[in-house]
Scaffold this motif. Structure first.
Motif, PDB file in Angstrom:
ATOM      1  N   SER A   2       0.836  -1.197   0.000  1.00 27.54           N
ATOM      2  CA  SER A   2       0.000   0.000   0.000  1.00 27.54           C
ATOM      3  C   SER A   2       0.871   1.248   0.000  1.00 27.54           C
ATOM      4  CB  SER A   2      -0.871   0.053   1.252  1.00 27.54           C
ATOM      5  OG  SER A   2      -1.560  -1.158   1.404  1.00 27.54           O
ATOM      6  N   ALA A   3       0.298   2.329  -0.492  1.00 29.20           N
ATOM      7  CA  ALA A   3       1.004   3.602  -0.418  1.00 29.20           C
ATOM      8  C   ALA A   3       1.108   4.034   1.044  1.00 29.20           C
ATOM      9  CB  ALA A   3       0.262   4.652  -1.230  1.00 29.20           C
ATOM     10  N   LEU A   4       0.033   3.767   1.766  1.00 29.28           N
ATOM     11  CA  LEU A   4       0.006   4.171   3.171  1.00 29.28           C
ATOM     12  C   LEU A   4      -0.735   3.114   3.963  1.00 29.28           C
ATOM     13  CD1 LEU A   4       0.404   6.436   5.342  1.00 29.28           C
ATOM     14  CD2 LEU A   4      -1.823   7.309   4.656  1.00 29.28           C
ATOM     15  N   GLU A   5      -0.122   2.713   5.068  1.00 30.74           N
ATOM     16  CA  GLU A   5      -0.787   1.732   5.911  1.00 30.74           C
ATOM     17  C   GLU A   5      -0.636   2.168   7.365  1.00 30.74           C
ATOM     18  OE1 GLU A   5       0.359  -2.277   4.971  1.00 30.74           O
ATOM     19  OE2 GLU A   5      -0.534  -2.987   6.847  1.00 30.74           O
ATOM     20  N   ILE A   6      -1.767   2.446   7.975  1.00 27.92           N
ATOM     21  CA  ILE A   6      -1.746   2.885   9.370  1.00 27.92           C
ATOM     22  C   ILE A   6      -2.375   1.793  10.211  1.00 27.92           C
ATOM     23  CG2 ILE A   6      -2.580   4.640  10.993  1.00 27.92           C
ATOM     24  CD1 ILE A   6      -2.657   6.624   8.773  1.00 27.92           C
ATOM     25  N   ASN A   7      -1.657   1.356  11.245  1.00 29.39           N
ATOM     26  CA  ASN A   7      -2.191   0.315  12.108  1.00 29.39           C
ATOM     27  C   ASN A   7      -2.283   0.770  13.541  1.00 29.39           C
ATOM     28  OD1 ASN A   7      -2.696  -1.985  10.394  1.00 29.39           O
ATOM     29  ND2 ASN A   7      -0.485  -1.993  10.036  1.00 29.39           N
ATOM     30  N   ASN A   8      -3.517   0.708  14.051  1.00 33.59           N
ATOM     31  CA  ASN A   8      -3.742   0.909  15.477  1.00 33.59           C
ATOM     32  C   ASN A   8      -3.081   2.166  16.032  1.00 33.59           C
ATOM     33  OD1 ASN A   8      -4.983   0.140  17.719  1.00 33.59           O
ATOM     34  ND2 ASN A   8      -3.687  -1.646  18.152  1.00 33.59           N
ATOM     35  N   LEU A   9      -3.272   3.242  15.315  1.00 36.25           N
ATOM     36  CA  LEU A   9      -2.617   4.502  15.696  1.00 36.25           C
ATOM     37  C   LEU A   9      -3.387   5.207  16.816  1.00 36.25           C
ATOM     38  CD1 LEU A   9      -0.299   6.462  14.900  1.00 36.25           C
ATOM     39  CD2 LEU A   9      -1.941   7.596  13.407  1.00 36.25           C
ATOM     40  N   ASN A  10      -2.648   5.598  17.846  1.00 31.73           N
ATOM     41  CA  ASN A  10      -3.238   6.337  18.959  1.00 31.73           C
ATOM     42  C   ASN A  10      -2.437   7.595  19.208  1.00 31.73           C
ATOM     43  OD1 ASN A  10      -5.438   4.661  20.414  1.00 31.73           O
ATOM     44  ND2 ASN A  10      -3.855   3.184  19.826  1.00 31.73           N
ATOM     45  N   LYS A  11      -3.148   8.636  19.564  1.00 30.61           N
ATOM     46  CA  LYS A  11      -2.449   9.868  19.920  1.00 30.61           C
ATOM     47  C   LYS A  11      -3.112  10.516  21.116  1.00 30.61           C
ATOM     48  CE  LYS A  11       0.058  13.520  19.958  1.00 30.61           C
ATOM     49  NZ  LYS A  11       1.454  13.475  20.416  1.00 30.61           N
ATOM     50  N   VAL A  12      -2.331  10.700  22.158  1.00 33.65           N
ATOM     51  CA  VAL A  12      -2.775  11.491  23.299  1.00 33.65           C
ATOM     52  C   VAL A  12      -1.831  12.678  23.377  1.00 33.65           C
ATOM     53  CG1 VAL A  12      -3.239  11.505  25.774  1.00 33.65           C
ATOM     54  CG2 VAL A  12      -3.456   9.369  24.479  1.00 33.65           C
ATOM     55  N   TYR A  13      -2.362  13.897  23.263  1.00 38.85           N
ATOM     56  CA  TYR A  13      -1.518  15.096  23.343  1.00 38.85           C
ATOM     57  C   TYR A  13      -1.038  15.299  24.775  1.00 38.85           C
ATOM     58  CZ  TYR A  13      -2.183  16.778  18.578  1.00 38.85           C
ATOM     59  OH  TYR A  13      -2.133  16.925  17.225  1.00 38.85           O
ATOM     60  N   PRO A  14       0.057  16.043  24.948  1.00 35.62           N
ATOM     61  CA  PRO A  14       0.589  16.248  26.301  1.00 35.62           C
ATOM     62  C   PRO A  14      -0.460  16.793  27.283  1.00 35.62           C
ATOM     63  CG  PRO A  14       2.120  17.090  24.679  1.00 35.62           C
ATOM     64  CD  PRO A  14       0.894  16.675  23.933  1.00 35.62           C
ATOM     65  N   ASN A  15      -1.457  17.522  26.762  1.00 31.77           N
ATOM     66  CA  ASN A  15      -2.501  18.038  27.656  1.00 31.77           C
ATOM     67  C   ASN A  15      -3.582  16.992  27.952  1.00 31.77           C
ATOM     68  OD1 ASN A  15      -3.838  17.909  25.254  1.00 31.77           O
ATOM     69  ND2 ASN A  15      -4.354  20.078  25.141  1.00 31.77           N
ATOM     70  N   LYS A  16      -3.256  15.707  27.679  1.00 36.89           N
ATOM     71  CA  LYS A  16      -4.117  14.556  27.983  1.00 36.89           C
ATOM     72  C   LYS A  16      -5.294  14.398  27.010  1.00 36.89           C
ATOM     73  CE  LYS A  16      -2.065  13.292  31.935  1.00 36.89           C
ATOM     74  NZ  LYS A  16      -0.794  13.972  31.580  1.00 36.89           N
ATOM     75  N   LEU A  17      -5.350  15.249  26.001  1.00 33.70           N
ATOM     76  CA  LEU A  17      -6.446  15.131  25.047  1.00 33.70           C
ATOM     77  C   LEU A  17      -6.191  13.950  24.103  1.00 33.70           C
ATOM     78  CD1 LEU A  17      -8.459  17.824  23.467  1.00 33.70           C
ATOM     79  CD2 LEU A  17      -7.428  16.212  21.906  1.00 33.70           C
ATOM     80  N   THR A  18      -7.160  13.044  24.030  1.00 32.13           N
ATOM     81  CA  THR A  18      -7.006  11.911  23.126  1.00 32.13           C
ATOM     82  C   THR A  18      -7.504  12.318  21.749  1.00 32.13           C
ATOM     83  OG1 THR A  18      -7.359  10.421  24.956  1.00 32.13           O
ATOM     84  CG2 THR A  18      -7.583   9.482  22.760  1.00 32.13           C
ATOM     85  N   ALA A  19      -6.581  12.428  20.803  1.00 33.05           N
ATOM     86  CA  ALA A  19      -6.957  12.908  19.476  1.00 33.05           C
ATOM     87  C   ALA A  19      -7.230  11.758  18.513  1.00 33.05           C
ATOM     88  CB  ALA A  19      -5.867  13.808  18.914  1.00 33.05           C
ATOM     89  N   LEU A  20      -6.579  10.608  18.717  1.00 37.16           N
ATOM     90  CA  LEU A  20      -6.812   9.463  17.825  1.00 37.16           C
ATOM     91  C   LEU A  20      -6.954   8.194  18.645  1.00 37.16           C
ATOM     92  CD1 LEU A  20      -4.072  10.145  15.093  1.00 37.16           C
ATOM     93  CD2 LEU A  20      -6.504  10.701  14.960  1.00 37.16           C
ATOM     94  N   LYS A  21      -7.941   7.383  18.250  1.00 37.87           N
ATOM     95  CA  LYS A  21      -8.179   6.117  18.960  1.00 37.87           C
ATOM     96  C   LYS A  21      -8.138   4.960  17.976  1.00 37.87           C
ATOM     97  CE  LYS A  21     -11.425   8.622  21.728  1.00 37.87           C
ATOM     98  NZ  LYS A  21     -12.810   9.025  21.543  1.00 37.87           N
ATOM     99  N   ASN A  22      -7.137   4.126  18.077  1.00 41.31           N
ATOM    100  CA  ASN A  22      -7.026   2.909  17.262  1.00 41.31           C
ATOM    101  C   ASN A  22      -7.352   3.134  15.785  1.00 41.31           C
ATOM    102  OD1 ASN A  22      -6.527   1.610  19.686  1.00 41.31           O
ATOM    103  ND2 ASN A  22      -8.707   1.218  20.014  1.00 41.31           N
ATOM    104  N   VAL A  23      -6.684   4.087  15.202  1.00 36.55           N
ATOM    105  CA  VAL A  23      -6.964   4.375  13.793  1.00 36.55           C
ATOM    106  C   VAL A  23      -6.266   3.366  12.888  1.00 36.55           C
ATOM    107  CG1 VAL A  23      -6.515   6.031  11.944  1.00 36.55           C
ATOM    108  CG2 VAL A  23      -7.461   6.807  14.119  1.00 36.55           C
TER     109      VAL A  23
END
Ligand code: ATP
Ligand code: MG
Lengths: 307, 257
Positions: A2-23
């Motif tokens: 694939s050109a792009l493959e994202i697996n189970n991506l999570n992001k919590v910003y330092p201010n504790k904000l969860t921006a991505l959940k299991n993408v």
């Protein structure tokens, strides 16, 4: 691959904000892909992580098979990025900005200079290429960022709202330009809030809401989910009240305008037969909103109900 | 080692850094030339003759190396702190972050900008000094090595300052409250032999003292401190600050969320 493959991506910003959940996301080579979602859904965060501007919390990303952690430089070389916010030096000229970007990608200055001129020309910036970039208009700044993203002729172009604040005519020429690049084999990932733009350009689509992918399919399949459409019907002569339109959900907005919901399995012919019966003369008919827009709002609506 | 494309990237960063400060030479090259001229006029020509000899040199000859060094320190620091903070503030640091450039190259690129500015301002101030006195160079190798290493150390320090800076105030706090006192107390204008023993000991903790004296040794052949110690200190600072800066860049402190 694939050109792009994202697996189970999570992001919590330092201010504790969860921006991505299991993408999870896959974009195949040569695709024209739309990443849609309301404000704050996590689109720019996702793109930032792909390009190395945002640290991820967990998960993995591969760009043309190169893992962004273990083969960081090989992955970056495949990507051209047009960010949502202006991020070039306001004091430099467009030509310097684009040529220097070429240098960062390891392109010899003489070659970078030729290419920069070519892309600035294609994006209609030749006249401005020696002026300080702060003197460009908003739309020109966006085009400058597109030229900059193409200088190393990347295999994948990621555009974060490239047409925001761009006038109608220019938007159309930008679309043509993107289609042309896509036809040359460049994979394109686009975010936009203009859903007609996504509908017109993109083959595949993902919808993200509150950090979660809530839909990931082809544009065709998605649009075929649309089980009813709303039409606005303009009348030639005014009517006082609506007659009984059997099987159609209609309401009169004003004596000259009617709004009708038509389910997918119903024929529009039937509606017009009824109009003839009642001597109602129609002068024009149009969709109330863009088809993708209706679906998009439905999906977001059901997603927020699930929470 | 680095590939050709990495070297092109480095060349691009250095070129951009140099063109940045030369384009705004009125803010970067001219002010040190003017203020250092004033130092030479006031301390060298006007007050200097009344002070008499300092460790066997006329006062203006004694302070000239200190003043040149002061401008090198200030300018290499200022160059990197404002360039890197500006890149962060206007977000164009992202242009480098999205490209396949190793962080060590980004670091070396910014540092080289600081070194070149240090050398350029050092050269301009040296030219100014020549209007007031004759300068001899006792040992060219040591003189150049000290200028080089000092500008590396202060470029790195400027970079670290810029990495942590969140607003414009933050890039002037360190120069005002730390750098300037250390420079003034670092033996630019006097020999620490003149100080009471206690203050001599305190001064020996000031790294700038070693740099100024090593440079003075390169020019005059006279120093308050041991030259080898000075080079050891410079090497130590270079290694520590380089490692710290690279670590901060790798973690994306201040530039990635
Ligand atoms: N640097 C940051 N620190 C903390 N939170 C952030 C940061 N950047 C973004 N966020 C938050 O993360 C969430 C996702 O933001 P993001 O910019 O990815 O949204 P988006 O989908 O691109 O929205 P838009 O369509 O408005 O551009 C939002 O809630 C936003 O407030
Ligand atoms: Mg966004």
């Amino acid at each position: 691959m694939s050109a792009l493959e994202i697996n189970n991506l999570n992001k919590v910003y330092p201010n504790k904000l969860t921006a991505l959940k299991n993408v999870d996301l896959k974009v195949s080579q040569g695709d024209f892909f739309a990443l849609l979602g309301p404000n704050g859904a996590g689109k720019s965060t996702t793109i930032g992580i792909i390009c190395g501007l945002v640290n991820k919390t967990s998960g993995s990303i591969k760009v043309f098979g190169h893992d962004i952690d273990s083969e960081n430089e090989a992955a970056k070389a495949c990507i051209g990025i047009v960010p949502q916010e202006i991020n070039f030096s306001q004091f430099e000229t467009p030509l310097d900005i684009v040529v220097n970007q070429g240098g960062y990608y390891g392109i010899k200055r003489s070659i970078a200079l030729q290419r920069a001129k070519k892309y600035l020309d294609k994006l209609g910036l030749t006249e401005k290429c020696h002026e300080p970039s702060r003197q460009l208009s908003g739309g020109m700044k966006r085009r400058l960022m597109i030229a900059r993203a193409l200088i190393h002729e990347p295999k994948m172009l990621i555009l974060d709202e490239p047409t925001a604040g761009v006038d109608v005519e220019l938007r159309r020429s930008m679309w043509d330009f993107l289609v042309e690049i896509n036809q040359q084999g460049v994979t394109i990932v686009l975010t936009t809030h203009y859903l007609e733009e996504a509908e017109m350009l993109c083959k595949n689509i993902a919808i993200i809401d509150q950090g979660k992918i809530i839909e990931n399919t082809s544009m065709k399949i998605l649009l075929s989910n649309l089980n009813k459409e709303t039409f606005i019907i303009d009348l030639i002569s005014p009517i006082e009240s609506l007659p009984e339109l059997n099987g159609f959900d209609a309401k009169l907005i004003d004596p000259l305008t009617m709004e009708v919901e038509i389910e997918r399995e119903k024929s529009i012919n039937d509606l017009f037969k009824l109009f003839s019966t009642y001597n109602i003369n129609v002068c024009s008919m149009r969709n109330k909103s863009n088809r993708l827009e209706e679906l998009f709002l439905d999906l977001l609506d059901s997603n927020s109900k699930e929470d | 080692m680095y590939t050709q494309s990495t070297l092109i990237a480095l060349y691009t960063i250095v070129r951009k850094e140099i063109s940045r400060f030369t384009r705004i030479w009125v803010q970067t090259i001219l002010p040190p030339a003017i203020s250092m001229t004033l130092y030479f006029v006031i301390f060298g020509s006007l007050i200097g003759p009344r002070i008499g000899m300092m460790n066997g040199f006329s006062y203006i000859d004694y302070i000239a190396p200190g003043i040149i060094m002061m401008s090198i320190i200030n300018n290499s620091y200022a160059n990197v702190v404002s360039s890197f903070f500006g890149a962060k503030f206007q977000h164009h640091i992202e242009e480098m972050l999205v490209a396949p450039i190793p962080n060590s190259i980004i670091l070396i690129g910014f540092i080289t900008g600081g070194i070149v500015r240090g050398f350029m301002v050092g050269a301009v101030v040296t030219l100014v000094a020549l209007f007031f006195t004759e300068l001899n160079i006792h040992n060219l190798g040591i003189t150049i090595a000290v200028v080089f290493m000092t500008s590396v150390v202060f470029s790195l320090a400027g970079l670290i300052n810029a990495i942590f800076a969140k607003k414009f105030d933050d890039i002037s706090i360190i120069p005002t409250f730390v750098l300037t006192p250390l420079i003034y107390l670092g033996g630019v204008f006097y020999s620490i032999d003149m100080l009471p023993e206690f203050w001599q000991t305190v001064s020996s903790f000031n790294p700038i003292l070693y740099m100024v004296n090593a440079f003075r040794y390169g020019m005059l052949g006279e120093s308050d401190i041991n030259i080898t110690t000075a080079f050891l200190i410079l090497t130590l600072f270079t290694c520590v600050l380089f490692t710290v800066s690279l670590h901060l860049l790798n973690k994306g402190v201040g530039i990635k969320h």
